[in-house]
Scaffold this active site. Structure first.
Site, PDB file in Angstrom:
ATOM      1  N   GLU A  60      30.257 -15.902  13.513  1.00  0.00           N
ATOM      2  CA  GLU A  60      30.271 -15.274  12.319  1.00  0.00           C
ATOM      3  C   GLU A  60      29.380 -15.689  11.328  1.00  0.00           C
ATOM      4  OE1 GLU A  60      32.842 -15.741  14.245  1.00  0.00           O
ATOM      5  OE2 GLU A  60      33.211 -14.433  15.659  1.00  0.00           O
ATOM      6  N   HIS A 129      45.571 -11.642  15.587  1.00  0.00           N
ATOM      7  CA  HIS A 129      44.137 -11.173  15.979  1.00  0.00           C
ATOM      8  C   HIS A 129      45.067  -9.221  15.627  1.00  0.00           C
ATOM      9  CE1 HIS A 129      42.046 -14.091  19.052  1.00  0.00           C
ATOM     10  NE2 HIS A 129      41.570 -12.850  19.264  1.00  0.00           N
TER      11      HIS A 129
END
Ligand SMILES: Cc1ncc(C[n+]2csc(CCOP(=O)(O)OP(=O)(O)O)c2C)c(N)n1
Ligand SMILES: [Mg+2]
Lengths: 335, 350
Positions: A60, A129
């Site tokens: 990322e 998450h």
């Protein structure tokens, strides 16, 4: 005007922008061969090829930063970060670099890029998450943060974000991808920095964004039909800049407000909205501004616990009742 | 992979000219940095301030290997690169002074020198931050089928940060025209390479990413230039990334305020013995390229440039407070905040 899902609106807008401008390209994990974790980019690799739909390694920080560098040379990358949770690994490139390059070098090069990423709990994905950390980005001058709650806004704000010359964090929501709505044809970008009154009302203002703005409309509908309470809904749409004047206008009319947010309450977006209302509409307020927000825990997996922790439509109704009761105004609208 | 060693250049007239040119550039970096340290102690310069003292041959050799059309990204130890890349010394000093005529208009300071005209795109104060950016610039070049290359400088300590590994991996996967340069001055602040890097022969780390790499004597300007040229050629012609490690020393502390008490006398002596500026000075005389008077003349010239740079910086005005909100966004948008700390959010009494 066509009725389509939020997902379809995103997909069609990405495709249209890639057809319009050869400098627009997509980067992210699993966006090509796998067609996107949430299938927003389905079919685009086949249509545009790997140069414009670039599958990246799981890195990322690396690929988000590469998009920043490509944007510095004038390309218009649209990065997909699988969910906003994973954007934390790219915080350095987003906050320390994308947000700083235009200002820190005296305006010599801008960073015209978009980071698309969904937030949202409620999918039993457990604590790492299920976070809503858009606040981190909304806190940061130099970034723009938008959060569409409807398919029409998904299109209009994505058009605006891709054409803007600054880094834009474009917040999607897992729970909204399948929601449907009317989407105008044609090419009309929204204005970043403007909220929208998505329902007019006179008794109370509901302020929300993303999924909760969608919930707010349902709540307002229910309050009107079941209790005769007229709620106005302000959909923030843009978290930075924050459209304070639209919030204040509404509260001046209704004299009370409830903020609905999917993030944690303490230091959250709702705190900023409440503080702004106290600054701009203190004399008009009949009751303290209430916030309906996620319980302050890492979100649990078990459905019973997850449901209890997440803000719901019922929570919003309760907060509206308490606010109006506190000032003896519920009877006004009730029949 | 290869370790390039020093080859004495043949003493042709052209080489002499070239060497004298490099000597002048190295001296410019040396004198500019010495003057910067002085201005810092006089409190004319604020913030963090890192100097290239001891890295002059590396800086000049690297800059000789890239062309005008190429792009450069560096870390915060960036003054020398800016000067040799062609930024105006007065505007560089004005940036250190935080003045309006600074290359970044006083917004960046010492660590954030940026001049789009010479394609030096920062100056980054976050260790490793420039690596993904540089890779992205190389990606943009290759997206447009350009023939530019990107040079991305970093320190030895930077090879331990995640962005280093993520970026090298992408660079090979995507055939990016980029040269990563690890300026190994053997220290990251007070931490030695051996303390921080499991593979202290840093150039070898490239092999994990199937990337060509080499190590070169960073005190030898010609060796650096030639090694960098190999890397640049490869990036330009073959669209392949390359990692070049230059080995030199840090003559002073990590930044101007660091007395480097953690270093032994012997260690400092060893670095001084390798001083690239003194080394080239002596070599030029020994090789009869120039005599001491000629070299002193160059020094006097460089002193004048540095003096003029300081005068320019001193005269440049501080940025107007009215410009405070000019660079938050490139595309203006409604409701962008423009309040100063004591301004109310909404007009009082409205
Ligand atoms: C992400 C990050 N961590 C820590 C620091 C503090 N810091 C500044 S320079 C430095 C040492 C870097 O050493 P090296 O890469 O060898 O570069 P050099 O200073 O020797 O040129 C550290 C730890 C920083 N700026 N950024
Ligand atoms: Mg070092």
């Amino acid at each position: 005007m066509a009725v389509m899902s939020y997902r379809q609106a995103l997909h069609d807008t990405l495709r249209a922008e890639m057809l319009r401008d050869p400098d627009v390209f997509l980067m992210g994990e699993e966006i090509g061969r796998f067609e996107g974790s949430y299938k927003i980019t389905a079919g685009l690799l086949d249509e545009f090829g790997p140069k414009r739909v670039r599958d990246t390694p799981i890195a990322e920080e690396g690929f988000t930063g590469a998009a920043v560098g490509a944007a510095m040379l004038g390309l218009r990358p649209v990065v997909e970060i699988m969910t906003i949770n994973f954007s934390l690994l790219a915080l350095d490139q987003i906050v320390n670099h994308a947000a700083k390059i235009y200002g820190m070098f005296g305006g010599q090069r801008s960073v015209p890029m978009v980071i698309r990423t969904p937030g949202g709990g409620g999918q039993q994905l457990a604590a790492t998450h299920s976070q809503n950390v858009e606040l981190f980005y909304a806190f940061t001058p130099g970034l723009k943060v938008v959060a569409p709650s409807s398919p029409a806004d998904a299109k209009a704000l994505l058009l605006a974000s891709i054409r803007d010359n600054d880094p834009v964090l474009f917040l999607e929501n897992l729970a909204l991808y399948n929601t449907k709505g009317e989407v105008p044809d044609g090419d009309q970008p929204a204005e970043i920095g403007r909220a929208a009154v998505t329902r007019e009302g006179t008794d109370i203002t509901l302020v929300a964004y993303s999924r909760m703005a969608h919930v707010a409309l349902q709540v307002a509908e229910k309050l009107a039909s079941e209790e005769g309470i007229s709620a106005e809904v302000v959909d923030l749409r843009s978290l930075r800049p924050l459209d304070r004047p639209t919030i204040i206008e509404s509260v001046k009319k209704t004299s009370c407000a409830v903020v609905l947010e999917d993030d944690w309450l303490t230091y959250g977006i709702g705190a900023e909205v409440a503080a702004s209302i106290s600054d701009g509409a203190f004399d008009y307020l009949d009751a303290p501004v209430r916030r309906v927000a996620m319980a302050e825990v890492p979100l649990p997996y078990a459905k019973s616990l997850e449901l209890a922790a997440l803000p719901s439509a019922n929570d919003a109704v309760t907060a509206v009742h308490q606010t109006l009761d506190a000032v003896g105004r519920r009877s006004v609208g009730a029949h | 992979m290869a370790t390039t060693s020093r080859k004495r250049p043949a003493r042709s007239a052209k080489n002499s000219e070239e060497l004298l040119g490099y000597y002048r550039q190295m001296l410019l970096v040396r004198r500019f940095e010495e003057r910067t340290a002085q201005a810092y102690t006089e409190a004319k310069i604020g913030g963090y301030c890192h100097l290239n003292l001891g890295e002059e041959a590396t800086v000049v050799g690297l800059m000789a290997a890239i062309e005008e059309r190429d792009y450069l990204f560096t870390n915060y130890r960036d003054h020398g690169y800016a000067l040799i890349r062609g930024m105006d010394p007065g505007r560089v000093m004005a940036e250190l002074y935080g003045r309006q005529d600074g290359v970044s208009k006083g917004w960046g300071g010492s660590m954030h020198l940026f001049d789009t005209d010479v394609r030096q795109l920062g100056g980054y104060g976050i260790v490793g931050g420039q690596l993904p950016l540089a890779a992205g610039a190389a990606l943009a070049v290759s997206y447009r089928d350009g023939d530019e290359v990107v040079m991305c400088q970093m320190g030895d300590g930077t090879t331990n940060i995640g962005a280093f590994h993520e970026t090298l991996n992408m660079a090979t996967l995507w055939d990016l025209p980029i040269i990563f340069v690890v300026v190994n001055n053997q220290l990251g602040m007070g931490t030695t390479v051996e303390m921080s890097s499991a593979e202290p022969e840093l150039y070898k780390r490239a092999s994990a990413y199937r990337m060509e790499s080499a190590r070169v004597d960073g005190n030898d300007v010609i060796a650096v230039r030639d090694a960098a040229k190999v890397a640049v050629e490869r990036a330009r012609k073959e669209q392949k990334p390359y990692l070049l490690e230059t080995v030199s020393g840090r003559l002073k502390g990590h930044s101007v305020v660091d007395p480097a008490a953690y270093r032994s006398k012997d260690e400092v002596e060893a670095v001084r013995a390798q001083d690239p500026v003194a080394g080239l000075h002596d070599q030029l005389i020994a090789d009869k390229v120039a005599d001491a008077d000629q070299l002193a003349e160059i020094d006097a010239d460089v002193h004048r440039i540095v003096k003029a740079a300081v005068e320019f910086a001193e005269k440049s005005p501080a940025p107007e407070v009215s410009s405070l909100f000019d660079y938050t966004y490139a595309s203006p948008v409604p409701n962008d905040s423009r309040r100063l700390p004591s301004d109310p959010l909404f007009p009082v009494g409205a």
